[in-house]
Scaffold this motif. Structure first.
Motif, PDB file in Angstrom:
ATOM      1  N   ALA A  60       0.830  -1.214   0.000  1.00 50.83           N
ATOM      2  CA  ALA A  60       0.000   0.000   0.000  1.00 50.83           C
ATOM      3  C   ALA A  60       0.860   1.257   0.000  1.00 50.83           C
ATOM      4  O   ALA A  60       0.482   2.275  -0.599  1.00 50.83           O
ATOM      5  CB  ALA A  60      -0.935   0.001   1.197  1.00 50.83           C
ATOM      6  N   HIS A  61       2.027   1.215   0.650  1.00 49.76           N
ATOM      7  CA  HIS A  61       2.932   2.365   0.605  1.00 49.76           C
ATOM      8  C   HIS A  61       3.301   2.689  -0.841  1.00 49.76           C
ATOM      9  O   HIS A  61       3.367   3.866  -1.230  1.00 49.76           O
ATOM     10  CB  HIS A  61       4.218   2.076   1.389  1.00 49.76           C
ATOM     11  CG  HIS A  61       4.034   1.874   2.845  1.00 49.76           C
ATOM     12  ND1 HIS A  61       2.950   2.365   3.544  1.00 49.76           N
ATOM     13  CD2 HIS A  61       4.807   1.231   3.771  1.00 49.76           C
ATOM     14  CE1 HIS A  61       3.071   2.037   4.824  1.00 49.76           C
ATOM     15  NE2 HIS A  61       4.182   1.359   4.984  1.00 49.76           N
ATOM     16  N   VAL A  62       3.562   1.645  -1.628  1.00 49.06           N
ATOM     17  CA  VAL A  62       3.901   1.852  -3.034  1.00 49.06           C
ATOM     18  C   VAL A  62       2.725   2.502  -3.760  1.00 49.06           C
ATOM     19  O   VAL A  62       2.881   3.496  -4.483  1.00 49.06           O
ATOM     20  CB  VAL A  62       4.297   0.530  -3.705  1.00 49.06           C
ATOM     21  CG1 VAL A  62       4.597   0.741  -5.185  1.00 49.06           C
ATOM     22  CG2 VAL A  62       5.509  -0.088  -3.006  1.00 49.06           C
ATOM     23  N   LEU A  63       1.539   1.952  -3.553  1.00 51.54           N
ATOM     24  CA  LEU A  63       0.347   2.511  -4.184  1.00 51.54           C
ATOM     25  C   LEU A  63       0.134   3.958  -3.780  1.00 51.54           C
ATOM     26  O   LEU A  63      -0.247   4.806  -4.595  1.00 51.54           O
ATOM     27  CB  LEU A  63      -0.861   1.648  -3.802  1.00 51.54           C
ATOM     28  CG  LEU A  63      -2.171   1.904  -4.526  1.00 51.54           C
ATOM     29  CD1 LEU A  63      -2.985   0.611  -4.594  1.00 51.54           C
ATOM     30  CD2 LEU A  63      -3.006   2.973  -3.837  1.00 51.54           C
ATOM     31  N   ASP A  64       0.424   4.275  -2.521  1.00 54.05           N
ATOM     32  CA  ASP A  64       0.222   5.639  -2.029  1.00 54.05           C
ATOM     33  C   ASP A  64       1.197   6.634  -2.657  1.00 54.05           C
ATOM     34  O   ASP A  64       0.865   7.821  -2.805  1.00 54.05           O
ATOM     35  CB  ASP A  64       0.415   5.679  -0.505  1.00 54.05           C
ATOM     36  CG  ASP A  64      -0.702   4.983   0.250  1.00 54.05           C
ATOM     37  OD1 ASP A  64      -1.796   4.819  -0.318  1.00 54.05           O
ATOM     38  OD2 ASP A  64      -0.464   4.608   1.413  1.00 54.05           O
ATOM     39  N   GLU A  65       2.398   6.176  -3.002  1.00 51.17           N
ATOM     40  CA  GLU A  65       3.465   7.111  -3.358  1.00 51.17           C
ATOM     41  C   GLU A  65       3.750   7.234  -4.852  1.00 51.17           C
ATOM     42  O   GLU A  65       4.555   8.081  -5.246  1.00 51.17           O
ATOM     43  CB  GLU A  65       4.761   6.726  -2.626  1.00 51.17           C
ATOM     44  CG  GLU A  65       4.690   6.900  -1.120  1.00 51.17           C
ATOM     45  CD  GLU A  65       4.451   8.343  -0.700  1.00 51.17           C
ATOM     46  OE1 GLU A  65       4.708   9.271  -1.503  1.00 51.17           O
ATOM     47  OE2 GLU A  65       3.977   8.556   0.429  1.00 51.17           O
ATOM     48  N   ILE A  66       3.130   6.416  -5.689  1.00 51.89           N
ATOM     49  CA  ILE A  66       3.488   6.488  -7.109  1.00 51.89           C
ATOM     50  C   ILE A  66       2.710   7.567  -7.861  1.00 51.89           C
ATOM     51  O   ILE A  66       3.000   7.827  -9.036  1.00 51.89           O
ATOM     52  CB  ILE A  66       3.306   5.125  -7.812  1.00 51.89           C
ATOM     53  CG1 ILE A  66       1.836   4.696  -7.823  1.00 51.89           C
ATOM     54  CG2 ILE A  66       4.192   4.081  -7.178  1.00 51.89           C
ATOM     55  CD1 ILE A  66       1.587   3.481  -8.694  1.00 51.89           C
ATOM     56  N   LEU A 231      12.115   5.646  -8.702  1.00 53.70           N
ATOM     57  CA  LEU A 231      11.148   5.283  -7.682  1.00 53.70           C
ATOM     58  C   LEU A 231      11.110   6.344  -6.579  1.00 53.70           C
ATOM     59  O   LEU A 231      12.118   7.026  -6.335  1.00 53.70           O
ATOM     60  CB  LEU A 231      11.520   3.928  -7.072  1.00 53.70           C
ATOM     61  CG  LEU A 231      11.418   2.724  -8.003  1.00 53.70           C
ATOM     62  CD1 LEU A 231      12.123   1.510  -7.400  1.00 53.70           C
ATOM     63  CD2 LEU A 231       9.959   2.402  -8.296  1.00 53.70           C
ATOM     64  N   PRO A 232       9.977   6.492  -5.883  1.00 55.58           N
ATOM     65  CA  PRO A 232       9.884   7.469  -4.784  1.00 55.58           C
ATOM     66  C   PRO A 232      10.555   6.931  -3.520  1.00 55.58           C
ATOM     67  O   PRO A 232       9.903   6.671  -2.503  1.00 55.58           O
ATOM     68  CB  PRO A 232       8.370   7.640  -4.612  1.00 55.58           C
ATOM     69  CG  PRO A 232       7.802   6.316  -5.025  1.00 55.58           C
ATOM     70  CD  PRO A 232       8.691   5.823  -6.145  1.00 55.58           C
ATOM     71  N   LEU A 233      11.868   6.778  -3.577  1.00 55.07           N
ATOM     72  CA  LEU A 233      12.594   6.077  -2.520  1.00 55.07           C
ATOM     73  C   LEU A 233      12.518   6.797  -1.179  1.00 55.07           C
ATOM     74  O   LEU A 233      12.353   6.155  -0.131  1.00 55.07           O
ATOM     75  CB  LEU A 233      14.051   5.884  -2.937  1.00 55.07           C
ATOM     76  CG  LEU A 233      14.267   4.980  -4.149  1.00 55.07           C
ATOM     77  CD1 LEU A 233      15.735   4.997  -4.560  1.00 55.07           C
ATOM     78  CD2 LEU A 233      13.811   3.553  -3.853  1.00 55.07           C
TER      79      LEU A 233
END
Length: 284
Positions: A60-66, A231-233
């Protein structure tokens, strides 16, 4: 007046074994889905933003930040379970178009009966093999592909190869992101092969994992993230570090060291992911 009896778990044979929907005493309508004793999904229909499993929160963090908050996305979910992440995306990014591919028709029927998706969710469910559906999907049609397919407690062999990764890349739009649940333990033979395969397809890769897993102290879930674009690292690092079970984002030289001399997995040599040690993910 007598107190009501406790909810009785729903038990049903599905294609992959015996599924159970277990109640949560703290959340009246929440259910934990297990198949042959292994936890598969946790869903609270009253609060789709509640993500019980650590690895699901990391996905979900990935989904939130892309993309900017609330912006609709086109998402392809490979593996459905009880649709935890699709429900989350529908709640946090209204208007998203989501396709869920789940091979277990019995499991789909159970979820439809007991945990139906909300009307107007934008979620379409397909009963199909994940790789077959992926290879038939339109090119450049997804902002995000999430891989979370398990046959029992193992990722099927045909979803572990560099050819599979190339099929994911074909479906992603420019700048799209792939995020996958990869479970392994030291010496990380399976994980290292997955990292090598991702690096052969995408120039940008990262891994989100608890330090105890990466140190080889236990078998556990990691989240592989890959893209053709940066990527939003920094944002992922903040989110992972702030979780109730803090995780680390590994990338760059550190990720290359973890991958070592592993080679991408080819279709002819592919095997399923390792069987978790007894008790690694089971409950009760």
């Amino acid at each position: 007046m007598d107190a009501p009896s406790e909810p009785i778990p729903v038990i049903r044979d599905v294609d992959g074994g015996t599924a159970r929907l277990l109640p949560d005493v703290d959340r009246p309508r929440a259910r934990l889905l297990t198949v042959d004793g292994a936890p598969q999904s946790y869903v609270d229909p009253d609060d789709p933003g509640h993500l019980e499993f650590e690895y699901v929160r990391r996905l979900a963090h990935v989904l939130d930040e892309i993309a900017p908050p609330g912006e609709p996305l086109d998402v392809l979910h490979l593996g459905g379970g009880a649709m935890t992440l699709p429900r989350y995306a529908a709640a946090t990014r209204p208007g998203s178009r989501q396709h869920v591919v789940e091979a277990d028709r019995g499991l789909l029927a159970l979820v439809a009966d007991e945990l139906p998706l909300p009307a107007g969710s934008g979620i379409t469910v397909h009963a199909d093999d994940a790789r077959r559906a992926l290879e038939a999907a339109p090119a450049g049609s997804a902002d995000l592909v999430i891989g979370d397919v398990f046959g029992g407690s193992r990722v099927p062999a045909h979803l572990t190869t560099v050819s599979y990764a190339r099929a994911v890349a074909r479906v992603l739009r420019p700048g799209g992101v792939y995020a996958a649940n990869v479970a392994d333990g030291a010496p990380f033979t399976f994980l290292r092969g997955q990292l090598a395969g991702a690096a052969a397809v995408w120039p940008e890769t990262a891994l989100i994992a608890e330090p105890s897993v990466l140190r080889g102290r236990r078998f556990g879930n990691t989240v592989l993230v890959a893209s053709a674009a940066p990527l939003p690292l920094a944002a992922l690092t903040r989110r992972a570090a702030g979780d109730a079970f803090p995780a680390r984002v590994t990338h760059g030289a550190a990720l290359h060291r973890l991958t070592g001399d592993a080679a991408p997995v080819q279709d002819a040599d592919a095997v399923a992911s390792p069987e978790p040690p007894e008790g690694a993910f089971s409950i009760g």
